[in-house]
Design a protein around this motif. Structure first.
Motif, mmCIF file in Angstrom:
data_model
loop_
_atom_site.group_PDB
_atom_site.id
_atom_site.type_symbol
_atom_site.label_atom_id
_atom_site.label_comp_id
_atom_site.label_asym_id
_atom_site.label_seq_id
_atom_site.Cartn_x
_atom_site.Cartn_y
_atom_site.Cartn_z
ATOM 1 N N ALA A 168 0.823 -1.212 0.000
ATOM 2 C CA ALA A 168 0.000 0.000 0.000
ATOM 3 C C ALA A 168 0.853 1.256 0.000
ATOM 4 C CB ALA A 168 -0.933 -0.011 1.215
ATOM 5 N N ASP A 171 2.239 1.888 -3.495
ATOM 6 C CA ASP A 171 1.207 2.397 -4.389
ATOM 7 C C ASP A 171 0.861 3.843 -4.066
ATOM 8 O OD1 ASP A 171 1.098 0.025 -5.748
ATOM 9 O OD2 ASP A 171 -0.730 -0.701 -4.770
ATOM 10 N N ALA A 172 0.813 4.168 -2.773
ATOM 11 C CA ALA A 172 0.532 5.548 -2.386
ATOM 12 C C ALA A 172 1.607 6.485 -2.924
ATOM 13 C CB ALA A 172 0.449 5.656 -0.861
ATOM 14 N N VAL A 192 -2.356 1.655 -11.380
ATOM 15 C CA VAL A 192 -2.510 1.252 -9.984
ATOM 16 C C VAL A 192 -3.971 0.915 -9.680
ATOM 17 C CG1 VAL A 192 -2.406 2.035 -7.585
ATOM 18 C CG2 VAL A 192 -0.496 2.508 -9.133
ATOM 19 N N ARG A 196 -5.931 -3.210 -8.616
ATOM 20 C CA ARG A 196 -6.019 -3.468 -7.182
ATOM 21 C C ARG A 196 -7.471 -3.755 -6.824
ATOM 22 N NH1 ARG A 196 -1.548 -3.101 -8.672
ATOM 23 N NH2 ARG A 196 0.182 -1.912 -7.776
ATOM 24 N N GLN A 200 -7.850 -3.444 -1.323
ATOM 25 C CA GLN A 200 -6.508 -2.886 -1.435
ATOM 26 C C GLN A 200 -6.548 -1.377 -1.658
ATOM 27 O OE1 GLN A 200 -5.002 -5.436 -4.563
ATOM 28 N NE2 GLN A 200 -4.025 -6.831 -3.093
ATOM 29 N N ARG A 201 -7.568 -0.892 -2.375
ATOM 30 C CA ARG A 201 -7.684 0.559 -2.575
ATOM 31 C C ARG A 201 -7.939 1.273 -1.251
ATOM 32 N NH1 ARG A 201 -11.777 -0.922 -6.619
ATOM 33 N NH2 ARG A 201 -10.610 -1.760 -8.391
ATOM 34 N N ILE A 204 -4.648 1.636 0.379
ATOM 35 C CA ILE A 204 -3.838 2.679 -0.261
ATOM 36 C C ILE A 204 -4.246 4.052 0.259
ATOM 37 C CG2 ILE A 204 -3.329 3.825 -2.454
ATOM 38 C CD1 ILE A 204 -3.690 1.080 -3.809
#
Length: 469
Positions: A168, A171-172, A192, A196, A200-201, A204
């Protein structure tokens, strides 16, 4: 605390969203805290963890989201902008439970293990299907429900699976870099977000706020606009909240978006509906049934009130004797009498399990020499007709139901982007693979091809990434 700028003036430009003068009323100030992103991971009135009664990340079948879990949330769209006292941020959470498996019968294409699929081969689909009347002939002169392809996979399958080796914070950081400085790297955002799972979002978003002290959704909204912004917001909504939020918006302001109420309330499992009712109360401080009663009337009101009880029989064993008796009751309540006994239709379609309704439809066709969908069209009209037929369509073949909705969202002049976004996002982790198969079978073109011809820019790129094109 307040949450300025969600959505800002200039929200996606499509009819009725948001109504004039309501552009900056989401959410109302002073109601909700946002401890860890948008939507928050926990906190607020709707806890995300399984131990607190509302499943959070991983609380439902399907690691990190829907894949393989079955389930079938089909959230409503964006009929109107929230008004003061309306939608707060989204609670953490994900997914819906999976419907039990069950065998369909031949003639209607469906995944073999889909619990509510199938139907007698001779059953045609009459006009008046939700979303508009259906043509007598489909593209290429084919039946709307051709025979099941041999390639149809078992069970259900989403086009989006949880990313392996998910990080996470990484991705952030990618999203932060994509939005930093002049211009925006939309491709990095697409890469991204489209790969996901919803769970998972949520992580993030939490990581983004922890790392940068900023809200990811607010930053994304400052960089995006129009349909792309609407699609991103939908992807970051936890699914249960998306349903409750859509229902509330469908009944806010002048007029009611009946199609959204039908699509959500007539297609959910008991567990899903009960979670929606609880979310609606905890997040908006309103009683869903009372709102339905105040915004609808007559037999349509009664059908929706029946639906929001979440008390449908969910025993997957089919009672063929009962199916025969119900078929006789429905015939005598409609075709076999002058006038219509609407209560009989409401009782049977609101209480019987979907596999049981499927068997009843088959028995009705044999007995009446007419399919039940045609009889509903002859006996009912308007919203109650659409609601009853939505229940029957989902009992027959759920992927085909959504494939048709997608087709009509893009057919003809203009595109119904709200319906397109709603279905693609909602089904992306459930059965979008099967929906794509049905779409190709029913319309002799791929879903991706039609999306590509009806959309443009980053919006098209992200949609195509979600559908796996």
């Amino acid at each position: 605390m307040s949450y300025p700028g969600y959505p800002p003036t200039g929200y996606p430009a499509f009819p009725g969203y948001p109504p004039a003068g309501q552009e900056s009323s989401f959410p109302p100030p002073g109601q909700y805290s946002y401890p860890s992103g948008f939507p928050p991971m926990g906190g607020g009135a709707y806890p995300p963890t399984p131990s607190s009664g509302y499943p959070g990340a991983g609380g439902y079948p399907g690691a990190g989201g829907y894949p393989g879990a079955g389930g079938y949330p089909a959230p409503g769209g964006y009929p109107s902008a929230p008004q003061p006292g309306g939608a707060p941020s989204y609670p953490g959470g994900q997914g819906f439970g999976a419907p039990p498996s069950g065998a369909g019968f031949s003639g209607y294409p469906q995944p073999p293990s889909q619990s509510y699929g199938g139907g007698p081969a001779q059953v045609p689909l009459p006009g008046g299907f939700p979303g508009g009347p259906m043509p007598s002939q489909y593209p290429g002169g084919q039946s709307p429900y051709p025979s099941q392809p041999a390639s149809m996979t078992q069970g259900t399958q989403g086009t989006i699976q949880p990313a392996a080796n998910f990080d996470a914070m990484r991705d952030a950081e990618i999203l932060r870099k994509a939005m930093k400085g002049f211009g925006t790297d939309e491709q990095a955002i697409v890469d991204v977000v489209a790969s996901r799972s919803n769970d998972q979002r949520q992580k993030i978003k939490a990581a983004f706020k922890t790392m940068y002290g900023k809200d990811l959704i607010r930053d994304l909204k400052s960089e995006l606009s129009g349909n792309m912004e609407e699609l991103i917001l939908a992807l970051f909504m936890p699914p249960t909240y998306y349903d409750a939020w859509s229902l509330q918006n469908a009944m806010k302001g002048v007029g009611t978006q009946e199609r959204v109420l039908i699509e959500i309330l007539c297609t959910r499992t008991n567990q899903e509906i009960r979670e929606i009712v609880r979310c609606y109360q905890s997040e908006f401080g309103r009683d869903l049934e009372k709102d339905i009663r105040s915004d609808t009337s007559g037999h349509f009101e009664r059908l929706l009130v029946s639906m929001c009880q979440g008390n449908r029989d969910e025993n997957q064993n089919v009672n063929h004797q009962l199916a025969q008796e119900d078929a006789q009751r429905l015939y005598q309540a409609g075709e076999g009498r002058l006038g219509t006994d609407e209560s009989c239709f409401n009782m049977i379609l609101a209480t019987r399990s979907f596999p049981q309704l499927k068997a009843t439809m088959e028995a009705y066709s044999r007995m009446a020499n007419r399919d039940l969908l045609s009889s509903v069209s002859r006996e009912f009209s308007g919203n109650v007709e659409s609601g009853l037929k939505t229940i029957l369509q989902c009992a027959l073949n759920r992927p085909a139901f959504f494939a048709e909705r997608l087709y009509y969202s893009m057919k003809g002049a203009g595109t119904d982007d709200s319906t397109l976004v709603r279905i693609v996002v909602a089904r992306s982790e459930i059965d979008l693979v099967q929906i794509k198969q049905m779409f190709s079978q029913m319309y002799q073109k791929t879903l991706g091809t039609m999306i590509a011809s009806d959309t443009s820019g980053d919006y098209r790129r992200l949609l195509l990434a979600i559908v796996g094109q």
